[in-house]
Motif scaffolding. Structure first.
Motif, PDB file in Angstrom:
ATOM      1  N   ILE A  54       0.837  -1.202   0.000  1.00 35.96           N
ATOM      2  CA  ILE A  54       0.000   0.000   0.000  1.00 35.96           C
ATOM      3  C   ILE A  54       0.872   1.252   0.000  1.00 35.96           C
ATOM      4  N   ASP A  55       1.983   1.218   0.764  1.00 36.92           N
ATOM      5  CA  ASP A  55       2.914   2.355   0.759  1.00 36.92           C
ATOM      6  C   ASP A  55       3.473   2.589  -0.638  1.00 36.92           C
ATOM      7  N   SER A  98       0.820   3.986  -2.934  1.00 36.45           N
ATOM      8  CA  SER A  98       0.505   5.384  -2.626  1.00 36.45           C
ATOM      9  C   SER A  98       1.543   6.323  -3.227  1.00 36.45           C
ATOM     10  N   ASN A  99       2.809   5.865  -3.297  1.00 37.03           N
ATOM     11  CA  ASN A  99       3.863   6.693  -3.888  1.00 37.03           C
ATOM     12  C   ASN A  99       3.724   6.801  -5.403  1.00 37.03           C
ATOM     13  N   TYR A 113      -4.112  10.403  -5.644  1.00 44.08           N
ATOM     14  CA  TYR A 113      -4.902   9.482  -4.815  1.00 44.08           C
ATOM     15  C   TYR A 113      -4.168   9.076  -3.530  1.00 44.08           C
ATOM     16  N   ARG A 114      -2.985   9.654  -3.312  1.00 43.97           N
ATOM     17  CA  ARG A 114      -2.124   9.223  -2.207  1.00 43.97           C
ATOM     18  C   ARG A 114      -2.852   9.217  -0.859  1.00 43.97           C
ATOM     19  N   GLU A 115      -3.514  10.318  -0.503  1.00 43.01           N
ATOM     20  CA  GLU A 115      -4.147  10.420   0.815  1.00 43.01           C
ATOM     21  C   GLU A 115      -5.259   9.381   0.992  1.00 43.01           C
ATOM     22  N   ILE A 170      -5.425   6.497  -0.470  1.00 43.19           N
ATOM     23  CA  ILE A 170      -4.817   5.163  -0.365  1.00 43.19           C
ATOM     24  C   ILE A 170      -4.225   4.959   1.029  1.00 43.19           C
ATOM     25  N   LEU A 171      -3.641   6.002   1.612  1.00 49.59           N
ATOM     26  CA  LEU A 171      -3.117   5.887   2.971  1.00 49.59           C
ATOM     27  C   LEU A 171      -4.243   5.696   3.983  1.00 49.59           C
ATOM     28  N   LYS A 209      -4.962   2.160   3.884  1.00 49.71           N
ATOM     29  CA  LYS A 209      -3.981   1.415   4.683  1.00 49.71           C
ATOM     30  C   LYS A 209      -4.390   1.388   6.149  1.00 49.71           C
TER      31      LYS A 209
END
Length: 253
Positions: free
Chosen positions: A231-232, A235-236, A241-243, A245-246, A249
Motif C-alpha cells: 500500500i505504501d 501510494s507513492n 490518490y495518495r491520501e 490510499i493511505l 492502509k
C-alpha cells in the motif's frame, strides 16, 4: 567512468514519506558533487563521507528496488575537493568485510536492537568516545542498526565503534520475539483490498498491485506486513490518490 565526459547518476528509492533522490556528479573516476533531499545525507559536509553514506544506504535498501538513470552534464573542471571513487569504495568495502563478520558471529543483523547490558561489570573502567555517546542515544530510541549506522558519523567509524561496544559487553542485543501480528492474509481480505483500491483509482488498480508485488519481490498471497508495504508503494505511485490510499492502509492495518 571510463569516459572523460561528465555524467550525473540519479538514484531514486521509495520510502514511507515519499521518494528519496540522490544526484551524483562524476567526471571519469572522480566524484565532483552530490545533491540530495535526504536530510541525513545533505547535512554531511565532507564529500567522501557523504558518498559513503549513500553507498551504505544502497546496500541496506537494495530490496526496495532503487531506480536509476544516467545523464550527460557540462562540467568545466574537476573541483579541488573531488573524491577518487574507486579508492573510496574499496576502502569502504574493506571495513564492511572486517566488521560485519563479528556481528554475524554474535547473531547480530542490521535489524537488531540494542539495550544496555544489566550484567555488565560496572567496576570495570571504560572510556567512551563522543561517537559512542551518539550511538547510545540511538540505542535509547530503540532503533535498529540500519536506522542510525550511517547517521551518527562516517560509516566506517560507526561500525568500528559498534564492534567495540559489543565486544566489551557494554551492550546486549534484544532477543527477537516472534511477530504474532504478521501472517499470510486470506484470499477474502485480498479481494476486498483489490475492490476498495479499484473504487479509488479505477481499473489501473490491478496494474498498481502487480507493480508493487514485483518491486517488493512478493510471490503468492502477501503477509500482513507485505500488504502494508504494498500500500505504501502504491501510494507513492498514485499521485493525487495518495491520501485516500493511505486512509485505505489505516483501515486494513
Amino acid at each position: 567512468m571510463n569516459s572523460s565526459s561528465a555524467k550525473k547518476l540519479i538514484l531514486r528509492r521509495s520510502c514511507g514519506e515519499g521518494e528519496v533522490n540522490y544526484a551524483i556528479m562524476f567526471k571519469g573516476y572522480f566524484l565532483c558533487d552530490i545533491e540530495t533531499n535526504d536530510p541525513a545525507v545533505s547535512e554531511v559536509e565532507n564529500l567522501e563521507t557523504k558518498f559513503k553514506a549513500i553507498f551504505h544506504t544502497l546496500m541496506l535498501f537494495e530490496h526496495r528496488c532503487i531506480k536509476f538513470k544516467v545523464e550527460d552534464i557540462e562540467l568545466a573542471k574537476i573541483p579541488e575537493n573531488c573524491v577518487d571513487v574507486k579508492n573510496c569504495i574499496m576502502d569502504f568495502l574493506k571495513t564492511i568485510d572486517e566488521v560485519y563478520p563479528t556481528f554475524k558471529e554474535k547473531h547480530i543483523t542490521l535489524d537488531s536492537v540494542f539495550t544496555l547490558n544489566s550484567e555488565f561489570n560496572t567496576s570495570k573502567a571504560i572510556s567512551l568516545s563522543p561517537l559512542a555517546f551518539k550511538l547510545l542515544a540511538a540505542f535509547a530510541d530503540r532503533k535498529p542498526i540500519k536506522e542510525f549506522i550511517w547517521k551518527c558519523g562516517e560509516p566506517e567509524e560507526v561500525l568500528k565503534e559498534m564492534k567495540k561496544l559489543v565486544d566489551i559487553g557494554f551492550l546486549r542485543v534484544e532477543s527477537e520475539k516472534e511477530d504474532s501480528g504478521n501472517f499470510v492474509i486470506s484470499e477474502d481480505v485480498m479481494r476486498r483490498f483489490e475492490k476498495e483500491l479499484k473504487d479509488i483509482v479505477g481499473p489501473i488498480a490491478e496494474i498498481l498491485i502487480d507493480g508493487a508485488k514485483e518491486e517488493l519481490g512478493i510471490e503468492g498471497m502477501p503477509t500482513r506486513k507485505q500488504l502494508m508495504a504494498m500500500i505504501d508503494t502504491i501510494s507513492n505511485l498514485a499521485g493525487d490518490y495518495r491520501e485516500k490510499i493511505l486512509e485505505l492502509k489505516r483501515r486494513f492495518e
